[in-house]
Design a protein around this motif. Structure first.
Motif, PDB file in Angstrom:
ATOM      1  N   ALA A  30       1.216   8.881  -4.314  1.00 14.89           N
ATOM      2  CA  ALA A  30       0.401  10.254  -4.080  1.00 14.89           C
ATOM      3  C   ALA A  30       1.307  11.226  -3.508  1.00 14.89           C
ATOM      4  CB  ALA A  30      -0.753   9.736  -3.488  1.00 14.89           C
ATOM      5  N   LEU A  31       2.065  11.110  -2.233  1.00 15.91           N
ATOM      6  CA  LEU A  31       2.580  12.035  -1.721  1.00 15.91           C
ATOM      7  C   LEU A  31       3.630  12.801  -2.458  1.00 15.91           C
ATOM      8  CD1 LEU A  31       2.643  10.202   1.807  1.00 15.91           C
ATOM      9  CD2 LEU A  31       1.626  12.412   1.347  1.00 15.91           C
ATOM     10  N   VAL A  32       4.449  12.011  -3.322  1.00 17.48           N
ATOM     11  CA  VAL A  32       5.346  12.704  -4.153  1.00 17.48           C
ATOM     12  C   VAL A  32       4.717  13.716  -5.160  1.00 17.48           C
ATOM     13  CG1 VAL A  32       7.054  12.127  -6.183  1.00 17.48           C
ATOM     14  CG2 VAL A  32       6.864  10.567  -4.151  1.00 17.48           C
ATOM     15  N   HIS A  33       3.381  13.208  -5.444  1.00 18.55           N
ATOM     16  CA  HIS A  33       2.727  14.068  -6.409  1.00 18.55           C
ATOM     17  C   HIS A  33       2.168  15.257  -5.631  1.00 18.55           C
ATOM     18  CE1 HIS A  33      -1.057  15.645  -8.676  1.00 18.55           C
ATOM     19  NE2 HIS A  33      -0.321  15.165  -9.597  1.00 18.55           N
ATOM     20  N   ASP A  34       1.977  15.136  -4.410  1.00 21.05           N
ATOM     21  CA  ASP A  34       1.761  16.325  -3.589  1.00 21.05           C
ATOM     22  C   ASP A  34       2.784  17.166  -2.971  1.00 21.05           C
ATOM     23  OD1 ASP A  34      -0.987  15.545  -3.586  1.00 21.05           O
ATOM     24  OD2 ASP A  34      -0.989  14.372  -1.640  1.00 21.05           O
TER      25      ASP A  34
ATOM     26  N   THR B 273       0.847  -1.064  -0.035  1.00 22.78           N
ATOM     27  CA  THR B 273       0.066  -0.032   0.111  1.00 22.78           C
ATOM     28  C   THR B 273       0.904   1.452   0.085  1.00 22.78           C
ATOM     29  OG1 THR B 273      -1.940  -0.976   1.190  1.00 22.78           O
ATOM     30  CG2 THR B 273      -1.807   1.254   1.260  1.00 22.78           C
ATOM     31  N   VAL B 274       1.852   1.160   0.773  1.00 24.08           N
ATOM     32  CA  VAL B 274       2.645   2.281   0.838  1.00 24.08           C
ATOM     33  C   VAL B 274       3.455   2.779  -0.317  1.00 24.08           C
ATOM     34  CG1 VAL B 274       5.012   3.187   1.939  1.00 24.08           C
ATOM     35  CG2 VAL B 274       3.249   2.232   3.334  1.00 24.08           C
ATOM     36  N   LEU B 275       3.930   1.493  -1.157  1.00 23.07           N
ATOM     37  CA  LEU B 275       4.641   1.711  -2.297  1.00 23.07           C
ATOM     38  C   LEU B 275       3.865   1.722  -3.517  1.00 23.07           C
ATOM     39  CD1 LEU B 275       7.706  -0.678  -1.856  1.00 23.07           C
ATOM     40  CD2 LEU B 275       7.710   1.296  -1.239  1.00 23.07           C
ATOM     41  N   GLY B 276       2.666   1.356  -3.532  1.00 26.52           N
ATOM     42  CA  GLY B 276       2.021   1.465  -4.668  1.00 26.52           C
ATOM     43  C   GLY B 276       0.817   2.340  -4.556  1.00 26.52           C
ATOM     44  N   GLN B 277       0.560   3.095  -3.554  1.00 23.42           N
ATOM     45  CA  GLN B 277      -0.367   4.128  -3.304  1.00 23.42           C
ATOM     46  C   GLN B 277       0.124   5.257  -2.809  1.00 23.42           C
ATOM     47  OE1 GLN B 277      -4.173   2.592  -1.759  1.00 23.42           O
ATOM     48  NE2 GLN B 277      -3.750   0.266  -3.088  1.00 23.42           N
TER      49      GLN B 277
ATOM     50  N   ARG C 237      16.161  -6.445  -0.281  1.00 22.96           N
ATOM     51  CA  ARG C 237      14.960  -6.746  -1.130  1.00 22.96           C
ATOM     52  C   ARG C 237      14.012  -5.239  -0.932  1.00 22.96           C
ATOM     53  NH1 ARG C 237      12.100 -10.377  -3.989  1.00 22.96           N
ATOM     54  NH2 ARG C 237      10.289  -9.015  -4.765  1.00 22.96           N
ATOM     55  N   GLU C 238      14.030  -4.977   0.400  1.00 25.30           N
ATOM     56  CA  GLU C 238      13.144  -3.671   0.500  1.00 25.30           C
ATOM     57  C   GLU C 238      13.645  -2.410   0.022  1.00 25.30           C
ATOM     58  OE1 GLU C 238      10.667  -5.106   4.585  1.00 25.30           O
ATOM     59  OE2 GLU C 238      12.884  -4.496   4.863  1.00 25.30           O
ATOM     60  N   LEU C 239      15.088  -2.523   0.148  1.00 21.49           N
ATOM     61  CA  LEU C 239      15.769  -1.239  -0.459  1.00 21.49           C
ATOM     62  C   LEU C 239      15.647  -1.178  -1.974  1.00 21.49           C
ATOM     63  CD1 LEU C 239      19.028  -1.457   1.491  1.00 21.49           C
ATOM     64  CD2 LEU C 239      17.587   0.530   1.831  1.00 21.49           C
ATOM     65  N   LEU C 240      15.603  -2.110  -2.555  1.00 22.57           N
ATOM     66  CA  LEU C 240      15.691  -2.377  -4.101  1.00 22.57           C
ATOM     67  C   LEU C 240      14.060  -1.998  -4.477  1.00 22.57           C
ATOM     68  CD1 LEU C 240      17.734  -5.638  -4.761  1.00 22.57           C
ATOM     69  CD2 LEU C 240      18.009  -3.284  -5.641  1.00 22.57           C
ATOM     70  N   GLU C 241      13.182  -2.504  -3.447  1.00 20.57           N
ATOM     71  CA  GLU C 241      12.158  -2.190  -3.954  1.00 20.57           C
ATOM     72  C   GLU C 241      11.423  -0.728  -3.793  1.00 20.57           C
ATOM     73  OE1 GLU C 241       9.684  -4.826  -1.134  1.00 20.57           O
ATOM     74  OE2 GLU C 241       9.724  -6.430  -2.769  1.00 20.57           O
ATOM     75  N   VAL C 242      12.079   0.098  -2.659  1.00 26.73           N
ATOM     76  CA  VAL C 242      11.851   1.251  -2.765  1.00 26.73           C
ATOM     77  C   VAL C 242      12.752   2.076  -3.876  1.00 26.73           C
ATOM     78  CG1 VAL C 242      12.384   3.116  -1.331  1.00 26.73           C
ATOM     79  CG2 VAL C 242      11.566   1.085   0.013  1.00 26.73           C
ATOM     80  N   MET C 243      13.703   1.864  -4.018  1.00 26.31           N
ATOM     81  CA  MET C 243      14.484   2.353  -5.166  1.00 26.31           C
ATOM     82  C   MET C 243      13.805   2.354  -6.461  1.00 26.31           C
ATOM     83  SD  MET C 243      18.599   1.327  -4.633  1.00 26.31           S
ATOM     84  CE  MET C 243      19.412   1.685  -3.118  1.00 26.31           C
TER      85      MET C 243
END
Length: 473
Positions: A143-147, A135-139, A166-172
């Motif tokens: 949305a917050l970057v857009h804001d 939810t954080v990464l997908g939504q 793995r989490e670092l790569l997903e966030v990157m």
């Protein structure tokens, strides 16, 4: 009839690219004119003997963040932003810290509530991603970057913040796609835990051993790993609070290859060393921060990085705690082991005088480089330029008036932060900010607050041009 709300008259105006002696005319909070013999203003400031610089931007500040039970951070937005103003800063960039299991959007809402009505200077929030759920990464994050929350920080250490590879790569991957700038605290979690437990088994629990539990090797390894992940995904990175030669050389290596790796360093790495942690009893706890201050060779390396352009920004990493009492550096658990001493030191008010004195006054860097490291590059890096970070027609009238010859001794009695100490107590500096102006309003002058809490605004930001992906050709 006055032509401007404010005229700053006759100062030596210095930006990141040039300097000259002229007047600055301010209207409706913005710079309306630059020139000689401007028409009168409703208010005038005689800057004849002063340097007029863009107001400082401190892009790495921790204010009123959630803490473990029993620990209190010493600064809220009221005390933190008044200290920033006293130190010549006109904008600070604190962090919205997500707590694991909680919504990132809710954390942003709560943080705005903490800041409401308290700020003396302008603020803009980074995010901290501690729980990168789908939810954080997908939504939430997109949305917050857009804001306008166009930068965020991740940690490679700390029990409640660390992300695995793995989490670092997903966030990157999200950072690259959304063109948000990703900041990285680079220290190796498992190595630090291993060393900490080994030191404790040997009875080495005093604050000094905090530095030995986090040697430069663990910073180097994590820095290299972060760079490698970023290269793999073509994600630009900002490596924050770099403290050592080993880490600096990793970043310099990446930059020489054309990778989009940027770096920040801080006053503690040019003004303190690990020896400061050696004080009797709990005295060394005053200097506990991460990464820790290191040795004189590391200080030389940090200066090399500053002079060679490895570092884009010079921030405070202001993370204030109380030294006295049981809610900060001397909490009951901290007396049993360095691992429980809160990591962080106050520095938002002293950042600029320390770099000015050690850099400009001692001839290591030019005034223009000082402006770039402390203001302009922050605005460019984090999507605030040209509204902030420069002296130009149309920019916000954020100004810091400096007496380049004034000598002062840093003491707690001069600090406006909430902490009960400064780690730079007794340090003599040359060059001092005497007036701070935010959007045309004097907020600090003559050693006194002139502004009102609540005047400072939150700033939504544009995407950073430095966050655009693109491999070297």
């Amino acid at each position: 009839m006055a032509g401007f709300d404010l005229v700053v008259r006759g100062g030596t105006v210095i930006t990141a690219s040039d300097r000259g002696r002229y007047d600055i005319g301010v209207q409706d909070g913005r710079i309306a004119a630059l020139g000689l013999d401007l028409e009168p203003g409703t208010r005038e400031i005689d800057a004849e003997s002063l340097w007029v610089l863009p107001g400082g931007i401190d892009s790495h500040v921790h204010l009123d963040q959630p803490q473990p039970p029993g620990i209190v951070q010493a600064d809220d937005f009221l005390t933190g932003t008044r200290a920033a103003a006293a130190g010549g800063n006109t904008t600070v960039m604190p962090f919205v810290a997500q707590i694991k299991g909680e919504s990132l959007r809710q954390a942003v809402t709560a943080y705005h509530a903490k800041a409401a009505g308290k700020c003396y200077v302008d603020v803009s929030f980074h995010l901290i991603i501690s729980d990168p759920t789908a939810t954080v990464l997908g939504q939430e994050l997109p949305a917050l970057v857009h804001d306008g929350y166009t930068s965020f920080k991740v940690f490679m250490t700390y029990d409640d913040l660390v992300l695995n590879d793995r989490e670092l790569l997903e966030v990157m991957e999200v950072a690259r796609r959304e063109q948000a700038l990703m900041m990285v605290h680079a220290e190796g979690y498992d190595s630090i835990k291993f060393l900490t437990e080994r030191l404790e088994r040997s009875g080495k629990t005093a604050p000094y051993f905090h530095a030995e539990s986090r040697p430069d090797i663990v910073e180097r390894e994590a820095t290299h790993r972060a760079i490698s992940h970023g290269e793999l995904l073509d994600t630009p990175l900002m490596i924050v609070h770099v403290s050592s030669r080993a880490a600096m050389e990793q970043i310099r290596w990446a930059q020489a290859r054309g990778l989009k790796v940027y770096a920040e360093t801080c006053p503690q790495y040019i003004a303190l060393t690990a020896k400061d942690l050696e004080g009797l009893n709990m005295e060394g706890a005053r200097y506990v921060c991460s990464p820790p201050p290191r040795d004189e060779d590391s200080q030389k390396a940090i200066w090399e990085g500053i002079e060679q352009g490895v570092f884009s920004t010079f921030s405070s990493d202001h993370a204030p705690y109380f030294y006295e009492g049981s809610e900060g550096k001397q909490n009951p658990k901290a007396r049993t082991s360095f691992r429980w001493v809160p990591n962080g030191i106050p520095g938002v008010q002293t950042r600029l005088p320390i770099l000015f004195s050690e850099g400009v006054s001692k001839g290591r860097i030019s005034p223009e480089t000082f402006v770039a490291l402390t203001s302009t590059n922050h605005a460019r890096m984090y999507g605030l330029y040209p509204r902030k970070g420069t002296i130009a027609i149309g920019a916000d009238a954020d100004l810091a008036l400096w007496d380049p010859l004034r000598e002062e001794t840093i003491t707690q009695s001069k600090m406006l932060h909430g902490s009960d100490y400064t780690p730079y107590e007794g340090m003599r500096v040359k060059g001092w900010p005497v007036t701070t102006i935010v959007r045309g309003q004097v907020v600090f002058a003559d050693g006194e607050l002139k502004g009102e809490p609540g005047f400072g605004q939150h700033l939504a930001r544009e995407l950073s041009p430095y966050a655009k992906p693109g491999r070297p050709s």
